[in-house]
Motif scaffolding. Structure first.
Motif, mmCIF file in Angstrom:
data_model
loop_
_atom_site.group_PDB
_atom_site.id
_atom_site.type_symbol
_atom_site.label_atom_id
_atom_site.label_comp_id
_atom_site.label_asym_id
_atom_site.label_seq_id
_atom_site.Cartn_x
_atom_site.Cartn_y
_atom_site.Cartn_z
ATOM 1 N N GLY A 1 0.802 -1.224 0.000
ATOM 2 C CA GLY A 1 0.000 0.000 0.000
ATOM 3 C C GLY A 1 0.826 1.261 0.000
ATOM 4 O O GLY A 1 0.411 2.289 -0.511
ATOM 5 N N GLY A 2 2.038 1.216 0.599
ATOM 6 C CA GLY A 2 2.870 2.405 0.661
ATOM 7 C C GLY A 2 3.676 2.654 -0.593
ATOM 8 O O GLY A 2 4.392 3.635 -0.694
ATOM 9 N N SER A 3 3.563 1.777 -1.565
ATOM 10 C CA SER A 3 4.338 1.925 -2.794
ATOM 11 C C SER A 3 3.670 2.917 -3.734
ATOM 12 O O SER A 3 2.451 2.923 -3.888
ATOM 13 C CB SER A 3 4.475 0.564 -3.486
ATOM 14 N N THR A 4 4.486 3.757 -4.369
ATOM 15 C CA THR A 4 3.962 4.699 -5.360
ATOM 16 C C THR A 4 3.767 4.035 -6.715
ATOM 17 O O THR A 4 3.077 4.578 -7.575
ATOM 18 C CB THR A 4 4.930 5.885 -5.528
ATOM 19 N N GLY A 5 4.395 2.872 -6.916
ATOM 20 C CA GLY A 5 4.277 2.172 -8.188
ATOM 21 C C GLY A 5 5.205 2.703 -9.262
ATOM 22 O O GLY A 5 5.177 2.221 -10.397
ATOM 23 N N VAL A 6 6.049 3.689 -8.917
ATOM 24 C CA VAL A 6 6.950 4.279 -9.912
ATOM 25 C C VAL A 6 7.911 3.231 -10.458
ATOM 26 O O VAL A 6 8.140 3.133 -11.667
ATOM 27 C CB VAL A 6 7.737 5.457 -9.299
ATOM 28 N N GLY A 7 8.485 2.419 -9.553
ATOM 29 C CA GLY A 7 9.452 1.412 -9.981
ATOM 30 C C GLY A 7 8.859 0.402 -10.935
ATOM 31 O O GLY A 7 9.460 0.057 -11.961
ATOM 32 N N LEU A 8 7.652 -0.089 -10.626
ATOM 33 C CA LEU A 8 7.009 -1.087 -11.482
ATOM 34 C C LEU A 8 6.644 -0.491 -12.838
ATOM 35 O O LEU A 8 6.794 -1.147 -13.875
ATOM 36 C CB LEU A 8 5.758 -1.642 -10.793
ATOM 37 N N LYS A 9 6.172 0.754 -12.843
ATOM 38 C CA LYS A 9 5.850 1.408 -14.114
ATOM 39 C C LYS A 9 7.108 1.592 -14.960
ATOM 40 O O LYS A 9 7.079 1.433 -16.185
ATOM 41 C CB LYS A 9 5.194 2.763 -13.846
ATOM 42 N N THR A 10 8.211 1.926 -14.291
ATOM 43 C CA THR A 10 9.476 2.078 -15.009
ATOM 44 C C THR A 10 9.908 0.760 -15.623
ATOM 45 O O THR A 10 10.328 0.702 -16.786
ATOM 46 C CB THR A 10 10.573 2.587 -14.052
#
Length: 296
Positions: A242-251
């Motif tokens: 839940g605390g993840s922004t998801g930036v890494g996965l999108k990258t």
């Protein structure tokens, strides 16, 4: 006849004057900044050409503004992605420096190994910070160029096992390597630097969200879809992501798609699995190895 002509002429003049008044009001709307407002186009004379020209100019400005907006958004996304990815080698570098400072190495050889890894992480960070500087101050336009080259699957696996997986083991994680059969001659096309960024992101997520009491299962296999490398782990709790922004996965997804590959995430309760796939380049007539033994 003269009176009729005069009446018709006056009607035409009145119509043109009325059209000019309409255009005057509409131009004031455009002056107010509402470029979406379309100027009325009537007839086929000079006034029509003027109104049509204004509309074409308005559309050109809108297109330019939209392009600038997309470029600015792309620049921001790239800066965010690079900034996020810089944190991963930085965290690893800090970890190795702490080990060296506390003297938690078993021999001089291991000390030299940790120093070399720290040096590599520092250079990796330098490359990404150099890109940020170049993109933002030199070119003024954020673009990432991929340098695709042929990489043997064996080489990729060796780099992963000796690099990222070795780091996890040194940090106390229990790692199970499950390497299925694949053709030893198989190769893939990839950008080494960008593929490294994907792997760094995956390992960073494990450190943040994985349950250290569970195994980290590393799999590598070859199938119809290509060469697939996956990492499966147990998360701390259902809300751990839940605390993840998801930036890494999108990258990661963007990078893999740019290299003609794919990026897939699977979540089932407290199990989290990420897979990256690249198309296989296999020589004609190449055989397949027998499945390798699991190593723990």
């Amino acid at each position: 006849a003269g009176i009729s002509f005069l009446l018709v002429f006056m009607m035409l003049i009145a119509r043109k004057v009325n059209y000019i008044r309409i255009m005057d009001k509409e131009l004031k709307v455009l002056e107010g900044g509402d470029l979406e407002y379309e100027v009325t186009e009537l007839g086929s004379d000079e006034l029509y050409q003027l109104a049509h020209g204004i509309n074409e100019m308005r559309k050109a400005v809108l297109r330019r503004e939209e392009e600038e907006r997309r470029n600015a958004q792309a620049n921001q996304e790239l800066v965010t992605a690079l900034s996020h990815d810089i944190r991963t080698p930085m965290t690893s570098l800090i970890g190795y420096l702490e080990i060296l400072k506390m003297g938690r190495y078993h021999s001089e050889e291991q000390k030299e190994e940790f120093l070399e890894i720290s040096r590599q992480k520092a250079f990796q960070m330098k490359e990404m910070t150099d890109k940020l500087f170049e993109y933002s101050l030199v070119t003024g336009k954020m673009e990432e160029t991929y340098h695709m080259e042929r990489m043997e699957v064996d080489t990729i696996l060796s780099a992963i096992l000796d690099g990222q997986v070795s780091d996890l083991i040194n940090e106390g994680w229990e790692v199970e390597e499950n390497l299925s059969g694949y053709a030893s001659e198989s190769s893939v096309m990839a950008d080494v630097e960008f593929f490294q960024r994907v792997l760094d992101n995956l390992l960073s997520n494990i450190r943040k969200y994985a349950d250290k009491s569970g195994k980290v299962i590393v799999r590598a296999k070859e199938g119809e879809g290509g060469f697939t490398f996956s990492i499966r782990n147990r998360v701390l709790h259902e809300e751990a992501l839940g605390g993840s922004t998801g930036v890494g996965l999108k990258t990661c997804q963007k990078i893999m798609e740019a290299m003609n590959g794919s990026f897939q995430v699977e979540k089932t309760k407290n199990i989290y699995c990420v897979s990256v796939t690249l198309p296989i380049i296999r020589p004609q007539g190449a055989g397949r190895q027998q499945p390798g033994q699991n190593r723990i």
